[in-house]
Design a protein around this motif. Structure first.
Motif, short mmCIF file in Angstrom:
data_model
loop_
_atom_site.label_atom_id
_atom_site.label_comp_id
_atom_site.label_asym_id
_atom_site.label_seq_id
_atom_site.Cartn_x
_atom_site.Cartn_y
_atom_site.Cartn_z
N ARG A 14 0.73 -1.18 -0.03
CA ARG A 14 -0.05 -0.08 0.13
C ARG A 14 0.94 1.15 -0.03
N SER A 15 0.40 2.18 -1.01
CA SER A 15 1.25 3.59 -0.79
C SER A 15 0.89 4.35 0.41
N GLU A 16 2.04 4.90 1.04
CA GLU A 16 1.96 5.70 1.99
C GLU A 16 1.69 7.22 1.62
N GLU A 28 8.38 10.83 -4.06
CA GLU A 28 7.90 9.33 -4.54
C GLU A 28 7.35 8.73 -3.33
N SER A 29 6.16 8.35 -3.66
CA SER A 29 5.61 7.28 -2.41
C SER A 29 6.25 6.12 -1.87
N ASP A 30 6.48 5.99 -0.59
CA ASP A 30 7.07 4.79 -0.19
C ASP A 30 5.82 3.81 -0.16
N TYR A 31 6.05 2.44 -0.25
CA TYR A 31 5.05 1.50 -0.01
C TYR A 31 5.17 0.31 1.19
N ASP A 77 -3.61 2.30 -7.01
CA ASP A 77 -2.28 2.86 -6.47
C ASP A 77 -1.59 2.16 -5.64
N TRP A 78 -1.89 0.86 -5.32
CA TRP A 78 -1.03 -0.13 -4.48
C TRP A 78 -0.14 -0.84 -5.49
N ARG A 79 0.77 -1.59 -5.04
CA ARG A 79 1.53 -2.41 -5.83
C ARG A 79 1.45 -4.28 -5.37
#
Length: 114
Positions: A14-16, A28-31, A77-79
């Protein structure tokens, strides 16, 4: 869907929330890992994408897993982390109309072919 075909282990990331950098832009978002789930993985036929005027092959595949949206607000937007690679989620589709529900995640691997 035969539950025995869910024989691959994937991790959903999940993106923070994005933070501002010193110039006022977004970093850039951390996950963060939310959990690991059993899934079926199947490859999509090879596709090409235009990058800076040239066509490159992209590795896109499908992951099918039990519907987890009641516990996790899964969005595009998750990975997905699978087999040492991170995948960007292109789309999420509910496959079945009755219980048990399954989701199909179409995802493209970051970093091209390996």
């Amino acid at each position: 869907m035969n539950p025995g075909r869910l024989n691959k282990r994937i991790t959903l990331l999940r993106s923070e929330p994005a933070e501002r950098d010193e110039m006022g832009g977004l970093r850039e978002s951390d996950y963060e890992a939310v959990g690991s789930f059993w899934a079926m993985q199947r490859d999509k036929t090879s596709t090409h994408k235009q990058v800076i005027g040239d066509y490159v092959t992209v590795n896109t595949c499908y992951f099918v897993l039990r519907d987890i949206t009641g516990s996790y607000p899964l969005t595009a937007d998750w990975r997905v982390f699978y087999d040492g690679y991170t995948y960007v989620i292109n789309s999420i589709t509910r496959l079945t109309d009755s219980v048990p529900f399954y989701l199909e995640i179409e995802a493209t691997r970051l970093g091209g072919l390996g």
